[in-house]
Structures are given as C-alpha cells and as structure tokens.
Design a protein around this motif. Sequence first.
Motif, PDB file in Angstrom:
ATOM      1  N   GLY A 181      -9.296 -30.574   4.785  1.00 35.07           N
ATOM      2  CA  GLY A 181      -8.857 -30.817   6.026  1.00 35.07           C
ATOM      3  C   GLY A 181      -7.272 -31.262   5.857  1.00 35.07           C
TER       4      GLY A 181
ATOM      5  N   GLU B 114      -7.140 -24.397  11.897  1.00 34.15           N
ATOM      6  CA  GLU B 114      -8.278 -24.746  12.511  1.00 34.15           C
ATOM      7  C   GLU B 114      -8.943 -25.737  11.461  1.00 34.15           C
ATOM      8  N   GLY B 115      -9.302 -26.736  11.857  1.00 31.52           N
ATOM      9  CA  GLY B 115     -10.131 -27.765  11.039  1.00 31.52           C
ATOM     10  C   GLY B 115      -9.295 -28.541   9.894  1.00 31.52           C
ATOM     11  N   LYS B 116      -8.026 -28.284  10.272  1.00 28.16           N
ATOM     12  CA  LYS B 116      -7.010 -28.782   9.135  1.00 28.16           C
ATOM     13  C   LYS B 116      -5.849 -29.736   9.711  1.00 28.16           C
TER      14      LYS B 116
END
Length: 173
Positions: A101, A125-127
């Motif tokens: 992340g 996304e998600g990072k």
Amino acid sequence: MEQAAAPAAPHDPAETRLTVSSPEQMRELGRRLAKLLRAGDLVMLSGELGAGKTTLTRGLGEGMGVRGAVTSPTFVIARVHPSLGDGPPLVHVDAYRLSGGLDEMEDLDLDVSLPDSVIVVEWGEGKVEELTEDRLQVVIHRAVGDTTDEVRHVTVTGLGERWSDAALETLAA
C-alpha cells in the motif's frame, strides 16, 4: 465522445461517463482533462492492460505542456515531466509492480510532490488513496479477449470537496 450521465448532486461524488472510440479520442480526453487539473491534484487510473491509461496520460502531458514524451513508467515506477511553462510538473507513476500500500509508495515521496505537482497513478487502487481525500478516479473499461474493438467506456469520478463543482461534464464537449 459521448456523455452518458449528468453530473451528480453537490453532496455526491461528481461523475461523468464517456464513450471513447479511438486512441486519438483517448488522448483528446486527456488534453481536455488537463484543463481541469492544477497543482495538488491526484488522478488514479484503472483499467485492464491495454485499456488506454498511458494514452490518456500522454494527452494529459500534451494538455499540461510538459517536457518529455509520456510513456509507460512500468520499469522505472515513476517519471517526472517538468512544465515547459508556468504550470505544475506531471508525475506519472505506474504502481502495477508494487504489491504494498502507501508504505511501499513512500519511497517515491509522492506526499512531498503532491502539493506542487499533478500526480497520475496507474494501478493505484489500494495504494495511494491515503495521500488525499480529494482525488479523481478514472476507470477505463474495454472489451477483453481477442478483439480489435477500440471502444472504451470511461468513468471519471471526482472525490472530495476539490471536485464537487469541477464541471466534469465538460470532458464530453
């Protein structure tokens, strides 16, 4: 380009849906989007391989008037394209090979670059969502499999106060 939805109410995320029929139209969408961007903006791009994320970013670079050819930064992770004028630099990040992340992204110092740059992150996304509540999410859908179909369905969603009145519907003009 065709617009498929009206902008959302001010309390909802601003959203525009577009149909893009060619790589040149995707670049043109990037050039139009560049007119809405300013220093401090985070743009997250998602879509299948070959959907047009880098093509859109190439148009952004053209619209922002930055130096250097915008190409996929897959192997270098990030490229900085300084402005040729008085605009902000474009930081183009490809997070595809990064599994973690924001912790893994910290080495790129995106939090330091964000106030003075426009940061575009492919596969973020998600990072990178923790960088800012105000961000633009661009999702590009294309037909998958063995196809020559150039049509892309693009959803542009503005999250946070920054995008509440950003007139995303002008992207379809």
